[in-house]
Design a protein around this motif. Structure first.
Motif, short mmCIF file in Angstrom:
data_model
loop_
_atom_site.label_atom_id
_atom_site.label_comp_id
_atom_site.label_asym_id
_atom_site.label_seq_id
_atom_site.Cartn_x
_atom_site.Cartn_y
_atom_site.Cartn_z
N ARG A 145 0.83 -1.19 0.00
CA ARG A 145 0.00 0.00 0.00
C ARG A 145 0.87 1.25 0.00
NH1 ARG A 145 -4.31 1.20 4.71
NH2 ARG A 145 -2.58 2.35 5.57
N GLU A 146 1.93 1.22 0.83
CA GLU A 146 2.80 2.37 0.95
C GLU A 146 3.56 2.63 -0.35
OE1 GLU A 146 3.40 4.76 3.10
OE2 GLU A 146 5.08 5.46 1.84
N GLY B 272 1.02 3.53 -3.52
CA GLY B 272 0.31 4.80 -3.52
C GLY B 272 1.02 5.81 -4.41
N SER B 273 0.25 6.76 -4.99
CA SER B 273 0.88 7.69 -5.92
C SER B 273 1.88 8.59 -5.20
CB SER B 273 -0.18 8.51 -6.65
OG SER B 273 -1.08 9.04 -5.73
N THR C 109 4.27 12.10 -5.52
CA THR C 109 4.55 13.33 -6.26
C THR C 109 6.05 13.59 -6.24
OG1 THR C 109 4.09 14.51 -4.23
CG2 THR C 109 2.31 14.39 -5.82
N TYR D 286 11.48 8.94 -7.41
CA TYR D 286 10.79 8.04 -8.34
C TYR D 286 9.29 8.32 -8.34
CZ TYR D 286 15.16 5.47 -7.78
OH TYR D 286 16.47 5.12 -7.71
N ASP E 103 -0.82 5.95 -9.27
CA ASP E 103 -1.35 4.94 -8.35
C ASP E 103 -1.00 3.55 -8.88
OD1 ASP E 103 -2.72 3.44 -6.60
OD2 ASP E 103 -4.64 4.46 -6.84
N ARG F 114 -0.92 0.80 -6.94
CA ARG F 114 -1.28 -0.23 -5.95
C ARG F 114 -1.74 -1.52 -6.61
NH1 ARG F 114 -5.51 2.57 -2.42
NH2 ARG F 114 -5.74 3.67 -4.36
N ASP G 10 12.56 7.53 0.09
CA ASP G 10 13.06 6.39 -0.70
C ASP G 10 13.96 5.46 0.11
OD1 ASP G 10 11.69 7.17 -2.94
OD2 ASP G 10 13.32 8.38 -3.74
N ASP H 111 -3.85 9.13 0.78
CA ASP H 111 -3.58 8.72 -0.60
C ASP H 111 -4.76 7.97 -1.22
OD1 ASP H 111 -1.83 8.13 -2.91
OD2 ASP H 111 -2.04 6.07 -2.17
N ALA I 190 1.50 18.20 -9.48
CA ALA I 190 2.11 17.10 -10.23
C ALA I 190 1.13 16.45 -11.20
CB ALA I 190 2.64 16.06 -9.26
#
Lengths: 291, 243
Positions: A226-227, A230-231, A233, A239, A243, A245, B42, B157, B184
């Protein structure tokens, strides 16, 4: 090579993306799930064996305990058990430690909404590193899983024990075996063939229940899917993507399907082995095929 | 055998005693899914406005802090049950929450909430509104938007995704969270009026932890006084008011 991902395209971008430290979290969490299964399955079987033995004990209080365990835990919805029991177990442990370690501390353990034990009674201690906290949370999860699935296993094993033909036990008694000897040498070796279909069901359900880890605050594969999916920005990551998922959860689907399929194959083999020489329809079929 | 079990139990109970003497570690908990306030970067670490803020506050209060993440839904229950000491997760100070936990001084001005829709969707304030469950925005949709239907999600999200796939007409969330998303993605836009709900964002602590609250209040005051808090707000929260 991965220092400037925005300049990368296609496969090299993907290769860098899939090897970020964050993705390592996802890969490790597969290990977490497998470890949970590896520890929980034998523990639950042990709980089940204990529960079933207790439920058919000749000593009444032990029998009541076994039956109550099976009935109670099987009756409570899993989710309620996972949400309530873990917190209760955690607070119970801390409360006992509080009583032992700092009996002189003033003030009740419950103050309004707060549950307060002295610093020394915290489990784990507040100044332990984060991995200790995670391991502790994981252990609570294992215990909870083992208790819940142990109750189901106990019922399966209880049924299997009663399914062993009475004649087998009578013969054992006729040979002068004690109650204990009959149990360990005749009943237990023969019950597995009756227990396995039920136990294999439980194993499958247990595999599929591992995402409940997420409910217990363990960062498992569902959390990371899920983390990571998720989309994102561009402000907060090298990177950015939409979305995704669906892809991550599709990957989980493949993982779970292949894992349950593999389990099925292994369980079929075990079943064939256990059936060998048994006075069951399948055992008879095996004997005829060999003859 | 009994002796062995007993002594093992005593050992387990007392093992931590010596270490606990030097208890100064404060455990901070955040959600890790609410950029720019807090998110997982990241490297898999907690990052964002509150990461920088929290580290600085701990330095000023002379506390050793460690970070952990927790689901938004259970972040208050786990605080009062003692799994960590401080919530630092973009949590607005509200009357309802103050009955259960105590808040520090606010470290942001009340951040306006905004509606985000698909670009060109126009006014959809009476349709289906997505919001993260247990937030001031979800409460607002239920209580103050009689024509709207609330659709709740576990993370911010997911509520944004619901607008993109047409499940909801709009999402209501903190403006600072929505602005980077709109920048974005040209398919999305901020629309309608901003709404002012909540009383600024603060640290959440157990009501019994008055000493800790005093330390953090002092640290926040000192960051307000020397302008370093404003610098952080300008750096991380686009369009948010400073002190």
């Amino acid at each position: 090579m991965c220092s400037d991902p925005s300049a990368l395209h296609g496969f090299s971008w993907l290769a860098c993306y899939l090897t970020t430290a964050k993705h390592m979290g996802l890969y490790w969490s597969f290990g977490t799930v497998l470890l949970l299964l590896a520890i929980t399955a034998p523990t639950a079987l042990l709980f089940g064996f204990g529960g079933a033995s207790a439920a058919r004990s000749r000593f009444a209080p032990l029998r009541w305990f076994g039956k109550a365990y099976i009935a109670l835990v099987r009756g409570v919805p899993d989710i309620a058990f996972f949400l309530f029991f873990v917190i209760a177990l955690d607070q119970g442990i801390e409360y006992v430690r509080h009583l032992f370690l700092c009996p002189s501390t003033d003030g009740p353990v419950r103050q309004g909404n707060d549950f307060i034990v002295c610093a020394a009674a915290k489990m784990p201690l507040g100044n332990s590193p984060q991995w200790v906290h995670e391991t502790y949370g994981f252990s609570l999860a294992v215990i909870t899983f083992a208790i819940v699935y142990g109750a189901f296993a106990a019922n399966v094993l209880f049924g299997a024990m009663t399914a062993v033909p009475r004649g087998q036990l009578e013969t054992a008694e006729a040979y002068g075996m004690s109650h204990r000897q009959t149990f360990w040498r005749v009943l237990v070796p023969q019950m597995w063939v009756y227990a396995l279909p039920g136990l294999s069901n439980l194993w499958m359900v247990l595999i599929k229940a591992t995402p409940l880890l997420f409910l217990l605050g363990v960062e498992d594969i569902v959390y990371w899917a899920r983390e990571l999916g998720g989309s994102k920005t561009p402000n907060y990551t090298d990177y950015p993507h939409g979305d995704w998922r669906m892809w991550y959860f599709f990957f989980l689907l493949v993982f779970y399907l292949s894992f349950t399929r593999l389990s099925e194959l292994v369980l079929n083999r075990i079943m064939a082995k256990l059936t060998f020489g048994q006075a069951t329809a399948a055992g008879e079929k095996q004997r005829r095929a060999a003859a | 055998m009994k002796k062995l079990i007993l002594s093992a139990a005593v050992l387990a109970l007392t093992a931590g005693l010596a270490m606990a003497e030097s208890h100064t570690t404060v455990r901070l908990a955040t959600e890790g899914a609410y950029p720019p306030y807090n998110f997982i970067n990241d490297k898999g670490e907690v990052d964002g406005f509150e990461r920088e803020l929290g580290d600085e506050l701990c330095k000023r209060a002379e506390l050793t802090c460690t970070w952990s993440t927790n689901e938004w839904d259970s972040i208050i229950p786990n605080l009062v049950s003692g799994n960590y000491d401080v919530i630092i997760a973009g949590m607005s100070i509200t009357e309802e929450r103050s009955q259960v936990i105590s808040f520090s001084e606010p470290y942001t001005q009340p951040d306006p909430s905004a509606f985000m829709t698909k670009a060109g969707a126009g006014d959809v304030m009476s349709g289906t509104i997505a919001a993260q469950s247990g937030t001031i925005q979800a409460a607002y949709v239920t209580a103050d938007m009689p024509g709207a239907t609330l659709l709740e999600f576990a993370t911010a999200d997911e509520s944004v995704a619901a607008v993109k796939n047409g499940e909801a007409d709009a999402v209501l969330a903190d403006k600072a969270t929505l602005v980077p998303i709109v920048e974005a993605d040209s398919e999305l836009a901020i629309s309608g009026d901003e709404v002012l709900i909540g009383g600024g964002v603060g640290l959440g602590m157990r009501q019994s932890d008055t000493e800790l609250k005093a330390k953090f209040d002092a640290a926040i005051e000192s960051m307000k006084a020397d302008g370093s808090l404003n610098a952080l707000i300008t750096k991380w929260l686009p369009g948010a008011a400073t002190f």
